[in-house]
Design an enzyme around this catalytic site. Structure first.
Site, PDB file in Angstrom:
ATOM      1  N   GLY A  13      -1.981   2.373  -7.939  1.00  0.00           N
ATOM      2  CA  GLY A  13      -1.295   1.543  -6.658  1.00  0.00           C
ATOM      3  C   GLY A  13      -2.722   0.674  -6.195  1.00  0.00           C
ATOM      4  N   ALA A  14      -3.295   0.007  -7.103  1.00  0.00           N
ATOM      5  CA  ALA A  14      -4.478  -0.816  -6.819  1.00  0.00           C
ATOM      6  C   ALA A  14      -4.313  -2.178  -6.591  1.00  0.00           C
ATOM      7  CB  ALA A  14      -5.519  -0.455  -8.019  1.00  0.00           C
ATOM      8  N   ASN A  91      -3.280   7.257  -5.584  1.00  0.00           N
ATOM      9  CA  ASN A  91      -3.303   6.367  -4.225  1.00  0.00           C
ATOM     10  C   ASN A  91      -1.960   5.698  -4.045  1.00  0.00           C
ATOM     11  OD1 ASN A  91      -4.794   4.495  -2.282  1.00  0.00           O
ATOM     12  ND2 ASN A  91      -3.820   3.068  -3.663  1.00  0.00           N
ATOM     13  N   SER A 143      -3.337  11.979   3.942  1.00  0.00           N
ATOM     14  CA  SER A 143      -3.234  11.481   5.325  1.00  0.00           C
ATOM     15  C   SER A 143      -3.498  12.364   6.313  1.00  0.00           C
ATOM     16  CB  SER A 143      -2.029  10.730   5.509  1.00  0.00           C
ATOM     17  OG  SER A 143      -2.069  10.075   6.895  1.00  0.00           O
ATOM     18  N   TYR A 156       7.168  10.958   5.128  1.00  0.00           N
ATOM     19  CA  TYR A 156       5.885  10.828   4.872  1.00  0.00           C
ATOM     20  C   TYR A 156       4.904  11.857   4.976  1.00  0.00           C
ATOM     21  CZ  TYR A 156       1.577   7.955   4.707  1.00  0.00           C
ATOM     22  OH  TYR A 156       0.104   7.283   4.326  1.00  0.00           O
ATOM     23  N   ALA A 157       4.831  12.540   6.154  1.00  0.00           N
ATOM     24  CA  ALA A 157       4.244  13.736   6.564  1.00  0.00           C
ATOM     25  C   ALA A 157       4.374  14.881   5.543  1.00  0.00           C
ATOM     26  CB  ALA A 157       4.447  14.172   8.001  1.00  0.00           C
ATOM     27  N   SER A 159       5.430  14.596   2.387  1.00  0.00           N
ATOM     28  CA  SER A 159       4.945  14.074   0.944  1.00  0.00           C
ATOM     29  C   SER A 159       3.179  14.467   1.085  1.00  0.00           C
ATOM     30  CB  SER A 159       5.075  12.464   0.739  1.00  0.00           C
ATOM     31  OG  SER A 159       4.604  11.744   1.497  1.00  0.00           O
ATOM     32  N   LYS A 160       2.707  13.869   2.354  1.00  0.00           N
ATOM     33  CA  LYS A 160       1.182  14.025   2.454  1.00  0.00           C
ATOM     34  C   LYS A 160       0.780  15.403   2.442  1.00  0.00           C
ATOM     35  CE  LYS A 160       0.231   9.692   1.726  1.00  0.00           C
ATOM     36  NZ  LYS A 160      -0.361   9.117   0.454  1.00  0.00           N
ATOM     37  N   ILE A 189      -6.351   3.140   8.848  1.00  0.00           N
ATOM     38  CA  ILE A 189      -7.163   2.389   7.934  1.00  0.00           C
ATOM     39  C   ILE A 189      -6.441   0.991   8.021  1.00  0.00           C
ATOM     40  CG2 ILE A 189      -8.299   1.929   5.811  1.00  0.00           C
ATOM     41  CD1 ILE A 189      -9.240   4.619   6.992  1.00  0.00           C
TER      42      ILE A 189
END
Ligand code: NAP
Length: 248
Positions: A13-14, A91, A143, A156-157, A159-160, A189
């Site tokens: 994912g760059a 990433n 994260s 999301y939480a 997964s992180k 960020i």
């Protein structure tokens, strides 16, 4: 001589944001860089040119991070074209935010697949090469939300948080082979991912951060340079927050 001279890195994912900043820092520090993208094809191709200008070997691959077989093919291609794989950075990530009551099964599965399963996919594919080399640094981008939780981001939480448990387990399993695994936990960020939010919300977040600003992708990338380099040779199984003291 850069901090990463002679090393080969694979970054998922760059095409934008944090991944793109990592790829550029890595090239500046002398690493050969393989990277992936999925939908941003033009940006991915442009990055390949940009990286090559640093005089290192660079190649972008269009590859879906959530696809197990694709990750295996990707790692095989990187090892055969670059001759090594020293650093792996997971990433690639997405958000599909909603309150739990409104969260669909698809939104859950997509986030877990792209953010968490992706780490399993690439690490599983890369370990054979790293074990043979008796060296490797795996960096997974988690994260602060994976540490603290966040209303509206249950998928999301989860997964992180999953990435943190996975990273620590990899560090324990592969430490004896001189393979290190660490997680980097960015706070807020300022990238395209967060650019979709309205300015008032964003300013509220900035005000609540002890350092009174959001972070820059380059500040996460610098942490990844440290963790990928031999400067961090005895650091493994850690979660390093890059968050301006947001979560302390
Ligand atoms: P971003 O600007 O949205 O970039 C995400 C990158 O992931 C893009 O290059 C995208 O490529 C790639 N990607 C998405 N789905 C993919 C897939 N299925 N396969 C391969 N690549 C895929 O996000 P970002 O802010 O830089 O975030 C990068 C990482 O940092 C994520 O893991 C995110 O969760 C984490 N993070 C970000 C923040 C923040 O405040 N920004 C905070 C904490 C953690 P394409 O566009 O080509 O699909």
């Amino acid at each position: 001589m850069g901090l990463l001279s002679g090393k080969t890195a694979l970054i998922t994912g760059a095409s934008k944001g944090i991944g793109r900043a990592i790829a550029i820092k890595y090239a500046q520090e002398g690493a050969n860089v393989a990277f992936t993208y999925l939908s941003s094809v033009e940006k991915g191709q442009a990055l390949e040119q940009e990286l090559a200008a640093f005089g290192i070997k660079a190649k972008g691959f269009r590859s879906d991070a959530s696809d197990f077989k694709a990750a295996e093919d990707l790692v095989n291609a990187v090892v055969s074209e670059f001759g090594a794989l020293d650093i792996l950075i997971n990433n690639a990530g997405i958000t599909r935010d909603n309150l739990l009551m409104r969260m669909t099964e698809e939104a859950w599965d997509e986030v877990i697949g792209i953010n968490l399963k992706s780490c399993f996919n690439t690490v599983k594919a890369a370990t054979r090469t790293m074990m043979k080399a008796k060296a490797g640094s795996i960096i997974n981008i988690t994260s602060v939300v994976g540490i603290k939780g966040n209303a509206g981001q249950a998928n999301y939480a989860a997964s992180k948080s999953g990435i943190i448990g996975f990273t620590k387990s990899v560090a324990l399993e592969l430490g004896s082979r001189n393979i290190r695994a660490n997680a980097v936990a960015p706070g807020f960020i300022e990238t395209e991912m967060t650019g979709v939010l309205d300015e008032k919300t964003v300013q509220g977040w900035r005000d609540a951060i002890p350092m009174k600003r959001g972070g820059q992708p380059e500040e996460v990338a610098n942490t990844c340079v440290f963790l990928g380099s031999d400067m961090s040779s005895y650091i493994s199984g850690q979660v390093i927050q890059v968050d301006g003291a947001m979560l302390t």
